[in-house]
Design a protein around this motif. Structure first.
Motif, PDB file in Angstrom:
ATOM      1  N   PRO A  95       0.820  -1.217   0.000  1.00 37.90           N
ATOM      2  CA  PRO A  95       0.000   0.000   0.000  1.00 37.90           C
ATOM      3  C   PRO A  95       0.857   1.272   0.000  1.00 37.90           C
ATOM      4  CG  PRO A  95      -0.737  -1.538   1.687  1.00 37.90           C
ATOM      5  CD  PRO A  95       0.559  -2.051   1.181  1.00 37.90           C
ATOM      6  N   HIS A  96       0.225   2.362  -0.498  1.00 35.51           N
ATOM      7  CA  HIS A  96       0.854   3.681  -0.482  1.00 35.51           C
ATOM      8  C   HIS A  96       0.112   4.577   0.496  1.00 35.51           C
ATOM      9  CE1 HIS A  96       3.563   2.851  -3.745  1.00 35.51           C
ATOM     10  NE2 HIS A  96       2.559   2.264  -4.384  1.00 35.51           N
ATOM     11  N   GLY A  97       0.896   5.392   1.188  1.00 36.92           N
ATOM     12  CA  GLY A  97       0.295   6.315   2.137  1.00 36.92           C
ATOM     13  C   GLY A  97       0.329   7.733   1.597  1.00 36.92           C
ATOM     14  N   GLY A  98      -0.276   8.632   2.366  1.00 33.60           N
ATOM     15  CA  GLY A  98      -0.196  10.052   2.038  1.00 33.60           C
ATOM     16  C   GLY A  98       1.000  10.656   2.757  1.00 33.60           C
ATOM     17  N   THR A  99       0.886  11.938   3.116  1.00 35.93           N
ATOM     18  CA  THR A  99       1.981  12.601   3.807  1.00 35.93           C
ATOM     19  C   THR A  99       2.042  12.146   5.267  1.00 35.93           C
ATOM     20  OG1 THR A  99       1.517  14.451   2.386  1.00 35.93           O
ATOM     21  CG2 THR A  99       2.985  14.884   4.226  1.00 35.93           C
ATOM     22  N   GLY A 100       0.887  11.971   5.860  1.00 35.25           N
ATOM     23  CA  GLY A 100       0.842  11.502   7.244  1.00 35.25           C
ATOM     24  C   GLY A 100       0.672   9.991   7.305  1.00 35.25           C
ATOM     25  N   VAL A 136      -0.408   8.930  -6.172  1.00 37.50           N
ATOM     26  CA  VAL A 136      -1.198  10.155  -6.382  1.00 37.50           C
ATOM     27  C   VAL A 136      -2.568  10.032  -5.699  1.00 37.50           C
ATOM     28  CG1 VAL A 136      -2.483  11.330  -8.210  1.00 37.50           C
ATOM     29  CG2 VAL A 136      -0.068  10.845  -8.520  1.00 37.50           C
ATOM     30  N   LEU A 137      -3.157   8.820  -5.817  1.00 38.77           N
ATOM     31  CA  LEU A 137      -4.494   8.612  -5.243  1.00 38.77           C
ATOM     32  C   LEU A 137      -4.465   8.778  -3.726  1.00 38.77           C
ATOM     33  CD1 LEU A 137      -5.466   5.398  -7.254  1.00 38.77           C
ATOM     34  CD2 LEU A 137      -6.220   7.740  -7.689  1.00 38.77           C
ATOM     35  N   ALA A 138      -3.408   8.226  -3.108  1.00 36.95           N
ATOM     36  CA  ALA A 138      -3.327   8.312  -1.644  1.00 36.95           C
ATOM     37  C   ALA A 138      -3.251   9.772  -1.201  1.00 36.95           C
ATOM     38  CB  ALA A 138      -2.119   7.521  -1.146  1.00 36.95           C
ATOM     39  N   HIS A 139      -2.441  10.569  -1.899  1.00 38.22           N
ATOM     40  CA  HIS A 139      -2.316  11.986  -1.509  1.00 38.22           C
ATOM     41  C   HIS A 139      -3.620  12.746  -1.765  1.00 38.22           C
ATOM     42  CE1 HIS A 139       1.896  11.912  -0.446  1.00 38.22           C
ATOM     43  NE2 HIS A 139       2.148  11.211  -1.539  1.00 38.22           N
TER      44      HIS A 139
END
Ligand code: F6R
Length: 620
Positions: A95-100, A136-139
């Motif tokens: 999985p990919h995360g955002g900034t946090g 991109v989707l995660a952000h």
């Protein structure tokens, strides 16, 4: 390609559930694997991922003490990747995360406008960790969530900005609350619910361990999972009811049992698959086919003026054989095209065109797009498909389901012969409906189809397989392979070459035997193995002549088939029981599958997971 799983359990731990799901889906991509778990201690989401097979993820999990109570772990998502953007690596793994750390996302598909979206996010100060389009989707969702608070709203608010296609799942943990949301446009996504929890997966194979009642999301749908069930909203944000599909097979059938490889298991299942696919559809009179229960009764097959067959890969080879059958048995002009080509044509379809789409998975992106184009140009859509409830099945006016059961080996075997059997049934029905096929001829084909089951069995005996192993051993050092066939067995030659190259990485080409003299004959020398497929029948003499041309130039010929003269004219041969010419591809394919399997095994290849490939190609 790419496998997605997710679960929201009543009580944890969720990790073994996710890992079991990923193991079942590993055939959809094996470049990396990862999990995201709702972390009860840090009030966020913990991501653990690794390049390579799930075994690497297992090792990473063993090295990563989860410093929160495993019993709290009741929500999570997982992913097994087939790389599209960015090479296989730990950072590109999902999985990919955002900034946090509050959310993580898994994605199957391609976001075509990701470079613009990425640039926009970067100019707003976002730093990217991976080369993937999915990050991109995660952000985007993370930013939307800050405003919306509700994950469904956040996901909905960004979907309109996406070009391309996706099946995605997002896990958010914030303020002691877990939210698990999924969405789909293009690649499949299915859900099921039990008293123990709610599950999502990109393939029903990962759900049957929990329930055999599954619900597929429609394009544009968003779903929210909770421990006690799920809700779905359609593309306009309205609550939606989606009908549940009953899955016919159980999780044991999707297992390996005592077999060393799924491919071998599936090759040996073929006689039973033939019986399951054909016998119940042969009318009591024995001279017709009964499709009444399958949305193929009534007028779906009436007035067919032309058939356009559309498929990819092995299914395309089945389609090429279907074209010979439909022209030969029903007298209907039939064209065949690669789905990836057809979808960008400006097809001139005459009124009364039947688009016949063939697909094991029912989720192949090119085949779906080509089918939609054919419908847009006025064709009626009929599919031969192995997965009930798949997009292909749901979009078709008529369906012939192949009852091959789950096919896990990436190289298609039993689904192919089931497609051929279905094509025979369809051709007979079309022929009878317009009376271009006499009752006597239909009865002959159908009674021979019944006998074919035991003829297939004779190609799977210990002695026969030993002969093939011996042949594989003596050919594995050859520089290349040609497979030649004519008429209804020309596509069998293409399939024999495809099977060999995809699992053994040996160079192999399939060719129309009569075309050899127009170029490829220059390749012939003793290092080139030439498999000549020659069934007894009207073209046998012609194929024999083509075979002699190869022999005269020092080619190493192996004859496969039932033509007695060809079999005695070569030093190496794999005899196949005689049958009607129309049915001969079903038998001739089996020794070629076994030959490819044994060459690959001798070469130490990863047979069920060949390099660079993945099953069910849901991206363009
Ligand atoms: C080869 C193989 C592929 C598939 C092709 C279409 O062994 O399996 O060539 O036949 O990707 O897939 P489906 O039938 O799922 O549309």
């Amino acid at each position: 390609m790419c496998g997605i799983v997710g679960a929201f359990l009543a009580t944890g731990p969720v990790t073994p559930v996710l890992l079991d799901g990923l193991r079942v889906l590993e055939y959809r991509g094996y470049d990396s694997a990862g999990l995201a778990l709702a972390d009860g201690t840090s009030q966020g989401v913990r991501v653990i991922k690794s390049e390579g097979r799930i075994a690497n993820l297992d090792n990473r999990l063993a090295e990563t003490p989860l410093d929160f109570d495993a019993e709290d772990l009741c929500a999570g998502i997982g992913h097994t990747r087939w790389a599209t953007h960015g090479p296989p690596s730990d950072v590109n793994a999902h999985p990919h995360g955002g900034t946090g750390t509050r959310l993580a996302l898994v994605h199957n598909g391609i976001i075509e406008n990701y470079t613009e979206l990425k640039a926009e996010l970067q100019s707003a100060g976002v730093t990217f960790r991976s080369d993937t389009d999915s990050e991109v989707l995660a952000h985007l969702i993370e930013r939307a969530l800050e405003e919306a608070g509700d994950l469904v709203e956040a996901v909905r608010s960004i979907l309109g900005r996406l070009e391309g296609y996706y099946a995605l799942a997002v896990l958010d943990r914030h303020g002691g609350r877990n939210q698990l949301v999924c969405a789909r446009s293009g690649p499949p996504l299915a859900l099921c619910s039990t008293p123990g929890g709610t599950y999502l997966a990109s393939d029903i194979l990962a759900l049957v361990a929990h329930s055999n009642r599954v619900v597929f999301l429609d394009d544009g749908d968003i779903g929210r999972l909770q421990a006690n069930g799920f809700e779905i909203w359609d593309k306009d944000g309205r609550p939606a009811e989606r009908l549940a599909t009953t899955v016919e097979f159980n999780s044991a059938e999707a297992g390996l049992g005592h077999w060393p490889h799924f491919m071998l298991k599936e090759i040996f299942e073929q006689p039973d698959v033939l019986a399951r696919t054909a016998f119940g559809r042969i009318a009591a009179s024995g001279d017709d086919v009964d499709f009444e229960d399958e949305r193929l009764g009534g007028d779906t097959l009436a007035d067919v003026q032309r058939v356009q067959v559309i498929a990819c890969g092995t299914a395309l080879h089945a389609g090429q054989i279907a074209a010979y059958l439909i022209e030969g048995l029903a007298g209907i002009p039939t064209d065949v095209d690669f789905a990836s080509e057809f979808r960008y044509r400006s097809p001139c379809l005459v009124p009364g065109t039947l688009a016949l789409c063939i697909s094991q998975s029912g989720e192949t992106a090119d085949t779906l797009a080509a089918a939609r184009l054919a419908v847009k140009h006025g064709a009626r859509l009929v599919s031969i498909c192995n997965v009930d409830g798949s997009s292909q099945v749901r979009e078709s006016e008529g369906v012939v389901l192949t009852h091959a059961g789950p096919e896990i080996g990436v190289a298609s075997t039993k689904a192919f012969t089931a497609q051929l059997v279905s094509a025979v049934l369809l051709a007979v029905r079309l022929g009878r409906s317009r009376e271009s096929l006499s009752r006597e001829d239909a009865a002959e084909v159908l009674s021979e189809l019944r006998i074919l089951r035991s003829k297939m069995g004779s190609l799977l005996t210990k002695e026969y397989v030993e002969d093939i192993k011996h042949l594989a051993r003596s050919h594995m050092e050859q520089t290349g392979f040609l497979f030649l066939g004519r008429g209804v067995n020309f596509p069998v030659a293409l399939e024999g070459a495809l099977k060999l190259k995809e699992i053994s990485y040996m160079h192999a080409e399939g060719y129309a035997a009569g075309e050899m003299k127009h170029g490829p004959i220059a390749l012939i020398d003793s290092g080139m193995s030439v498999f000549v497929i020659n069934a007894a029948g009207p073209l046998a003499g012609k194929v024999r002549a083509n075979m002699e041309q190869v022999q005269a130039r020092g080619g190493r010929v192996v004859c496969v088939g039932s033509d007695p003269e060809s079999l005695t004219a070569t030093e190496e041969a794999l005899a196949v029981p005689e049958t009607l010419e129309w049915l001969s591809p079903i038998l001739n394919t089996i020794p070629l599958q076994l030959f490819a399997y044994h060459v690959a095994r001798l070469r130490g290849c990863d047979i069920d997971k060949p390099r660079n490939l993945a099953k069910s190609v849901t991206v363009e």
